[in-house]
Design a protein around this motif. Structure first.
Motif, PDB file in Angstrom:
ATOM      1  N   ALA A   1       0.812  -1.209   0.000  1.00  0.00           N
ATOM      2  CA  ALA A   1       0.000   0.000   0.000  1.00  0.00           C
ATOM      3  C   ALA A   1       0.853   1.269   0.000  1.00  0.00           C
ATOM      4  N   ARG A   2       2.042   1.239   0.583  1.00  0.00           N
ATOM      5  CA  ARG A   2       2.830   2.462   0.731  1.00  0.00           C
ATOM      6  C   ARG A   2       4.238   2.385   0.150  1.00  0.00           C
ATOM      7  N   THR A   3       5.055   1.444   0.696  1.00  0.00           N
ATOM      8  CA  THR A   3       6.480   1.460   0.354  1.00  0.00           C
ATOM      9  C   THR A   3       6.707   1.267  -1.144  1.00  0.00           C
ATOM     10  N   LEU A   4       6.089   0.230  -1.720  1.00  0.00           N
ATOM     11  CA  LEU A   4       6.329  -0.044  -3.148  1.00  0.00           C
ATOM     12  C   LEU A   4       5.821   1.081  -4.043  1.00  0.00           C
ATOM     13  N   PRO A   5       4.573   1.569  -3.851  1.00  0.00           N
ATOM     14  CA  PRO A   5       4.126   2.679  -4.688  1.00  0.00           C
ATOM     15  C   PRO A   5       5.080   3.873  -4.602  1.00  0.00           C
ATOM     16  N   ARG A   6       5.623   4.147  -3.394  1.00  0.00           N
ATOM     17  CA  ARG A   6       6.556   5.279  -3.273  1.00  0.00           C
ATOM     18  C   ARG A   6       7.858   4.984  -4.007  1.00  0.00           C
ATOM     19  N   ARG A   7       8.349   3.764  -3.889  1.00  0.00           N
ATOM     20  CA  ARG A   7       9.589   3.408  -4.599  1.00  0.00           C
ATOM     21  C   ARG A   7       9.382   3.458  -6.106  1.00  0.00           C
ATOM     22  N   LEU A   8       8.183   3.077  -6.532  1.00  0.00           N
ATOM     23  CA  LEU A   8       7.870   3.165  -7.961  1.00  0.00           C
ATOM     24  C   LEU A   8       7.913   4.617  -8.426  1.00  0.00           C
TER      25      LEU A   8
END
Ligand SMILES: Cc1cc2nc3c(=O)[nH]c(=O)nc-3n(C[C@H](O)[C@H](O)[C@H](O)COP(=O)(O)OP(=O)(O)OC[C@H]3O[C@@H](n4cnc5c(N)ncnc54)[C@H](O)[C@@H]3O)c2cc1C
Length: 455
Positions: A122-129
């Protein structure tokens, strides 16, 4: 040649972009005509009122995405209304044969899920993307490299597959990340259902200028120079097309139609435009509406909004939060699977879809009986040739800007694929491009004012 018709502006296509452009020119008092190949307006917004009359069902655009987008104003102004569609809040995810609601994914006990997984998805991956740097890779390669927990990977794949109507190995990381940063509103978290349906919205909006819309008028050739535009168009089976002349034309065809090259441009479009048409990708998808006999699913699963089992289809439930409406599931299939299933017979497609739904439900769970269905197969539609555009690896929003760029002073471009501020692939994005093109045409016609009228 049957007849020659002159006007100030020609709008080619009566979807969201074309109708927004037409409305703006109408308000500005600029003479125009709209040429539309189908026998209806609305383009990729198309409502079925027959399968469940109490619940208009969308075969194209499903929802209004976002709280503040221009579509809400369009809806209010013609006396229609929306209802929240709690897509993620009431979604059911199938994990190893068990169904669980979104917040519960955060708790341990579901293999591959748990708090770490939920937070990553929900948070970490979308931000890294969003903060990824060059070189660009596909979403699939990015996820491979990041190696997130299974649950996180699933959440990200789900959101991206349906936002872009494509598979993870087709979607880029940098281009879509830039678009998400540019978009005015975070995508996907606030969604609404248009009561009355998109077809009714566009019927009401176009009422004031419907006499300017030529339906069943397929554009075959667009000849342009600095003096104006000549368009050859007519019924698809007519030997001789009509000829329309104007000072300017706005092309709003879907990217799929531009890619197919079925409309001749004379002279050919400049290389920058052709490169944009080649480089921006066009996703595939359709919503197969399943009307069930009885409401077994709701009785057993509660008032859910969506079921997803990790495959190419999300099973939405447009009747969520409604009382006394028939049980309908909108099976929204995307990517390569949508392209290949659109070639199946109706019964094989239904069978494949029900099998996917069944696989998403706990083993032995009765799916129920599908009494009737309805679908529009966008991948097979010659006026669309797919669902909506997305940015593949190595392509950024500047290609959309190149697609939107006018050619000379007479040829203008609109349509969702030309939206470069992060709102492509939506109704509100398409409307914005129609308004932008109308302003460009209006400016040019004002500059030309005082020139000799068309002969
Ligand atoms: C299955 C699906 C689900 C979607 N879900 C959503 C959603 O939930 N929310 C959302 O905001 N958006 C959604 N979209 C996207 C949205 O529908 C589009 O972004 C929008 O409708 C595009 O509008 P447009 O005017 O750019 O193109 P279109 O609506 O495609 O209009 C182009 C017009 O040009 C016409 N045309 C094509 N070729 C010719 C020719 N040769 N001669 C004359 N006319 C021609 C077409 O018939 C069409 O009417 C969805 C789309 C699909 C397909």
């Amino acid at each position: 040649m049957l007849s020659e018709l002159s006007t100030d502006a020609l709008i080619l296509g009566a979807g969201s972009a074309g109708l927004a452009c037409a409305e703006a020119l109408h308000k500005a008092g600029i003479p125009f005509r709209v040429l539309e190949g189908r026998d209806r307006i609305g383009g990729r917004a198309f409502t079925d009122y027959g399968l469940a009359p109490e619940l208009p069902l969308e075969l194209g655009a499903q929802m209004v995405h976002g709280r503040h987008v221009v579509t809400h104003q369009w809806i209010r102004e013609v006396g229609l209304s929306v209802r929240p569609w709690p897509v993620s809040q009431r979604a059911l995810f199938s994990v190893d044969g068990r169904l669980c609601r979104l917040p519960w994914l955060a708790f341990p006990g579901y293999p591959g899920f748990g708090f770490r997984s939920f937070w990553a998805g929900a948070r970490t991956l979308p931000r890294r993307l969003q903060s990824a740097t060059a070189p660009d890779v596909s979403l699939a390669d990015f996820l491979e490299r990041e190696a997130p927990p299974l649950g996180a990977r699933r959440l990200v794949e789900l959101l991206h597959a349906h936002v872009y109507a494509a598979d993870a190995d087709e979607i880029g990381v940098l281009g879509p990340g830039e678009e998400e940063r540019r978009a005015a509103e975070e995508f996907g978290y606030r969604n609404f259902r248009l009561e009355g349906g998109y077809t009714e919205l566009f019927r009401r909006r176009a009422q004031a200028f419907q006499d300017r819309i030529h339906l069943g008028t397929t554009v075959r050739a667009i000849r342009y120079d600095e003096a104006g535009v000549t368009v050859e168009a007519g019924p698809a089976d007519a030997a001789d097309p009509d000829v329309f002349r104007a000072r300017a034309a706005v092309v709003t065809f879907p990217l799929g139609v531009l890619k197919a090259g079925t409309v001749e441009f004379d002279p050919p479009l400049p290389e920058s435009k052709l490169a944009a048409i080649r480089r921006i990708a066009f996703g595939q998808g359709y919503a197969l509406q399943l009307r069930f006999a009885g409401s077994e699913l709701k009785d057993r699963l509660g008032d859910f909004s969506m079921v997803w089992g990790g495959g190419a289809t999300t099973f939405h439930r447009p009747g969520v939060l409604h009382r006394n409406v028939p049980e309908v599931i909108s099976a929204f299939t995307v990517g390569r699977e949508a392209a290949s299933r659109s070639l199946l017979s109706a019964s094989d497609r239904l069978q494949a879809t029900v099998a996917e739904l069944s696989a998403a439900l706990p083993s032995g769970f009765p799916v129920g009986t599908v009494a009737s269905t309805s679908v529009h197969l966008w991948p097979q539609d010659p006026f669309a040739r797919g669902a909506y555009s997305f940015l593949p690896v190595g392509v950024g929003p500047e290609e959309r800007q190149a697609l939107a760029e006018p050619v000379g002073r007479t040829l203008y471009f609109a349509g969702e694929a030309t939206e470069w501020h992060g709102d492509s692939a939506t109704i509100h994005g398409a409307i914005a491009t129609g308004l932008r093109a109308a302003a460009e045409v209006q400016r040019e016609l004002q500059l030309q004012a005082g020139r000799a009228p068309l002969g």
